[in-house]
Scaffold this motif. Structure first.
Motif, PDB file in Angstrom:
ATOM      1  N   ILE A 195       0.818  -1.378  -0.031  1.00  0.00           N
ATOM      2  CA  ILE A 195      -0.059   0.044  -0.081  1.00  0.00           C
ATOM      3  C   ILE A 195       0.797   1.312   0.017  1.00  0.00           C
ATOM      4  N   SER A 198       2.095   2.837  -3.200  1.00  0.00           N
ATOM      5  CA  SER A 198       1.166   3.544  -4.095  1.00  0.00           C
ATOM      6  C   SER A 198       1.383   5.154  -3.517  1.00  0.00           C
TER       7      SER A 198
ATOM      8  N   TRP B 175      -5.513  10.051  -2.428  1.00  0.00           N
ATOM      9  CA  TRP B 175      -5.154   8.551  -2.571  1.00  0.00           C
ATOM     10  C   TRP B 175      -6.660   7.901  -1.924  1.00  0.00           C
ATOM     11  N   GLU B 191      -4.266   8.495  -7.093  1.00  0.00           N
ATOM     12  CA  GLU B 191      -3.767   7.019  -6.898  1.00  0.00           C
ATOM     13  C   GLU B 191      -4.978   6.442  -6.457  1.00  0.00           C
ATOM     14  N   VAL B 193      -6.348   2.816  -5.412  1.00  0.00           N
ATOM     15  CA  VAL B 193      -6.018   1.697  -4.716  1.00  0.00           C
ATOM     16  C   VAL B 193      -7.143   0.805  -4.768  1.00  0.00           C
TER      17      VAL B 193
END
Lengths: 220, 220
Positions: A195, A198, B175, B191, B193
């Motif tokens: 994680i 990223s 994020w 980003e 995820v």
DNA sequence: TAGATTGTTAATCGATTAACAATC
DNA sequence: TAGATTGTTAATCGATTAACAATC
């Protein structure tokens, strides 16, 4: 049985994304889509979408497109998401708890059967209906319950040892969240989820965005 | 200022991994490493490592190798990890909590300044020393505190709206952990995820491993 | 200096895109 | 049938690997 024996990992990584968009279309009641429309939606080129899918078979129909429901099911089957998997989570910290919670809400097909801990204060408790058990009993449990996947939510230092134990006990896959790259025997699949990497790549792109625009960066 | 303006994303994605291994070497007190030794450690080819690094400058020394400490610092600087970043987390569920916790323990350089929630029952509480605040006040807070990064730990449906609000308020990066692909204005990096996608790809590889080995799959 | 290892150019490999014939 | 869109082959592009001259 497969058209080709070797399908590149880049292709496999795109399938879950295709599936996610198909699922949304499906829920909206859309029943067909062309590679071109799907391209606009997903950001992949129509050519790539067709190329990818044709690694596994001709799922479309010329002059028509793809059945949303049909393609969703095909991709699910390719990935193996038409089956059920039993998981155990190792480590009952916040990350482990989040995974249990997450899996519980989002992921039909994945059942967390138990959480294992070394901390005696937590053993016996209950997280989202899942019992926290003693890590000392994990091998026996995994063998008896025929657990498919081990989820590693431990510290970096404990992770490889836990992986070895779970591999020995017979899991078929490991989903690792500890910040190391776990090694497994060839018959045990592993996915190392990093994680923080990223976040690092986000920071790089953030700073690159700002390059030469320092003056106008923040309004007010 | 950069040798090349365009560095491929594949390269950027490898840097945090290089950095992680360098950090471990550093902590072990190793002070130099050749691209060949580093190749054995990381699994990347020596050629690729040298090629990657030379996108940014010649950090090594012929006949010697690379200084572990020096290279660690160079990569940190390239990524922007030599600076501090202020974060806010949106969504105080287990995932949000896990991120706060995670960032707290692992990530020096990243400071979670606040967690924002709509649930009035949670507002005012304290998670790992971080206050849970009212989502209604997020724009003002982000502007005043000059927050760099927003972390989205909401449901899928709320995510894009939260992203828009944070972008408007002036964050430089997002994020995102909600299972959608967030869209942002060009000056805001993002980003996405998708944790579940790594699980899907694990399952694919698990089943592929088992192909044709059903007989001998599980000992006992 | 001789040996080692980088930095960098050239060759290869693989993945993506374009094009179009097949076909619904 | 005509129009649309797939399946698939061919062309292009980019990324990885190999090779070696530069140099510490």
């Amino acid at each position: 049985m497969r058209k080709q024996t070797k399908i590149s990992n880049a292709v496999i990584k795109r399938l879950p994304r295709y599936r996610r968009y198909l699922n949304e279309l499906r829920k909206k009641g859309v029943d067909k889509i062309s590679s071109n429309e799907f391209s606009h939606l997903t950001g992949y080129t129509a050519s790539q979408i067709r190329q990818d899918l044709n690694n596994f078979g001709g799922f479309g129909q010329q002059g028509y497109g793809y059945s949303v429901e049909g393609l969703y099911n095909e991709i699910s089957a390719i990935l193996g998401l038409d089956k059920e998997y039993k998981l155990v989570v190792v480590g009952a910290g916040r990350l482990g708890q989040a995974i249990v919670n997450y899996t519980y809400y989002y992921k039909s097909g994945f059942v967390v059967k138990g959480i294992f801990e070394i901390d005696k204060n937590i053993i016996g408790k209950n997280i989202n209906g899942v019992e926290v058990m003693d890590y000392d009993n994990i091998v026996e449990y995994v063998e008896n319950e025929k657990i498919d996947i081990g989820v590693i939510c431990t510290t970096r230092d404990a992770a490889q040892e836990v992986a070895d134990k779970l591999s020995f006990a017979g899991v078929r896959g490991l989903w690792n969240f500890a910040p190391v790259d776990i090694e497994t025997p060839a018959h045990v699949a592993v996915e190392n989820v990093h994680i923080s990497e990223s976040l690092h790549s986000l920071v790089y792109h953030m700073n690159k965005n700002d390059e030469g625009t320092e003056k106008k960066s923040r309004k007010k």
